[in-house]
Enzyme design. Structure first.
Site, mmCIF file in Angstrom:
data_model
loop_
_atom_site.group_PDB
_atom_site.id
_atom_site.type_symbol
_atom_site.label_atom_id
_atom_site.label_comp_id
_atom_site.label_asym_id
_atom_site.label_seq_id
_atom_site.Cartn_x
_atom_site.Cartn_y
_atom_site.Cartn_z
ATOM 1 C CB SER A 155 6.268 -5.768 -0.520
ATOM 2 O OG SER A 155 6.974 -4.559 -0.340
ATOM 3 C CE1 TYR A 176 10.507 -8.725 1.097
ATOM 4 C CE2 TYR A 176 10.026 -6.568 0.151
ATOM 5 C CZ TYR A 176 9.701 -7.599 1.012
ATOM 6 O OH TYR A 176 8.572 -7.509 1.780
ATOM 7 C CE LYS A 184 7.512 -10.108 -0.259
ATOM 8 N NZ LYS A 184 6.630 -11.077 0.447
#
Length: 271
Positions: free
Chosen positions: A141, A154, A158
């Protein structure tokens, strides 16, 4: 014989779009997901979208290392060695300050977003290295380059995927291997990934509202899949929907290293 692609998290979102795009590009596609019923429906959708498409739905849990090894064995047994593997399965995880959120939710997000990628790499890369052929793609991402507020779970996962991919890329080069690696860093995409945040009592406050608003203006998964297929053909290591955002994030990191303070990021563009 047509090349073989394996896509995890293929029952919906980017994974489903990737399976469709790869099928249209001439691949035989192995679609994998933990949700067996949704996977079967997604496979039927891909088959109906392209005449003559060969699709093999194989359920697997990416958090289970043995399940990914078994997936690699089943692919080899049924169709042959995978030419392309895309580690796409992912979840959002807890949204909110890093000092909040249930630890088991943090751990689950890391098991899917990081360990799931590592399990896929360890299951498929040795065979590719032995054959001296193939490509492995990890979906990260833009959050791998700079993580915003409320997104520590998150973003940290990532970031780990980016580091993992970069290490493996350099290791393969040191071996002189012809195996190729790519990392995909899209901006916000309109998928069901944050659908759980629409439920009453989901919490997350400002972070919840930001994510739901961003999703409404995000990219369609088919746009991301198209860029990924193009990036594979162009032999790109970094495949992103907003290269300017990534470059800006890297410059911000450099500014911090030179004594500055971490700035607030601008929103990635939606084009």
């Amino acid at each position: 014989m047509s090349p073989i692609a394996v896509v995890t998290g293929a029952a919906s979102g980017i994974g489903l779009a990737l399976a469709s795009a790869l099928a249209a590009d001439g691949y035989r596609v192995v679609m994998s997901d933990i949700r067996a019923d949704a996977l079967a429906a997604a496979a039927r959708e891909v088959i109906s979208s392209a005449a003559g498409t060969e699709v093999l739905p194989l359920p697997a849990d990416v958090t289970d290392a043995a399940a990914l090894v078994d997936l690699a064995h089943r692919v080899a047994h049924d169709w042959g060695a995978a030419d392309l593997v895309i580690n796409n399965a992912g979840v959002i995880g807890p949204v909110g300050p890093v000092w909040e959120g249930a630890l088991d939710q943090w751990e689950f997000a890391m098991r899917v977003n990081y360990w799931g990628v590592l399990h896929g790499m360890r299951a498929f890369l040795p065979g590719m290295i032995e054959r001296d052929a193939g490509r492995l793609v990890n979906v990260a991402s833009v959050a791998a380059w700079s993580s915003g507020p409320q997104m520590g779970s998150y973003g940290s996962a990532k970031h780990a995927v980016l580091a993992l991919t970069e290490s493996a890329y350099r290791e393969l080069r040191e071996l002189g291997s012809a195996v190729r690696l790519s990392v995909v860093c899209p901006t916000t995409v309109r998928t069901s990934l944050v659908a759980h945040l629409e439920q009453p009592g989901s919490g997350a406050g400002v972070g919840r509202s930001r994510l739901l608003a961003a999703r409404e203006h995000g990219l369609d998964p088919t746009e991301v899949a198209k860029l990924v297929v193009e990036g594979i053909h162009a032999d790109q290591y970094l495949i992103t929907t907003d290269r300017g955002w990534v470059v800006n994030a890297a410059r911000q990191r450099l500014a911090v290293a030179e004594g500055g303070e971490p700035p607030m990021n601008r929103e990635p563009s939606r084009s």
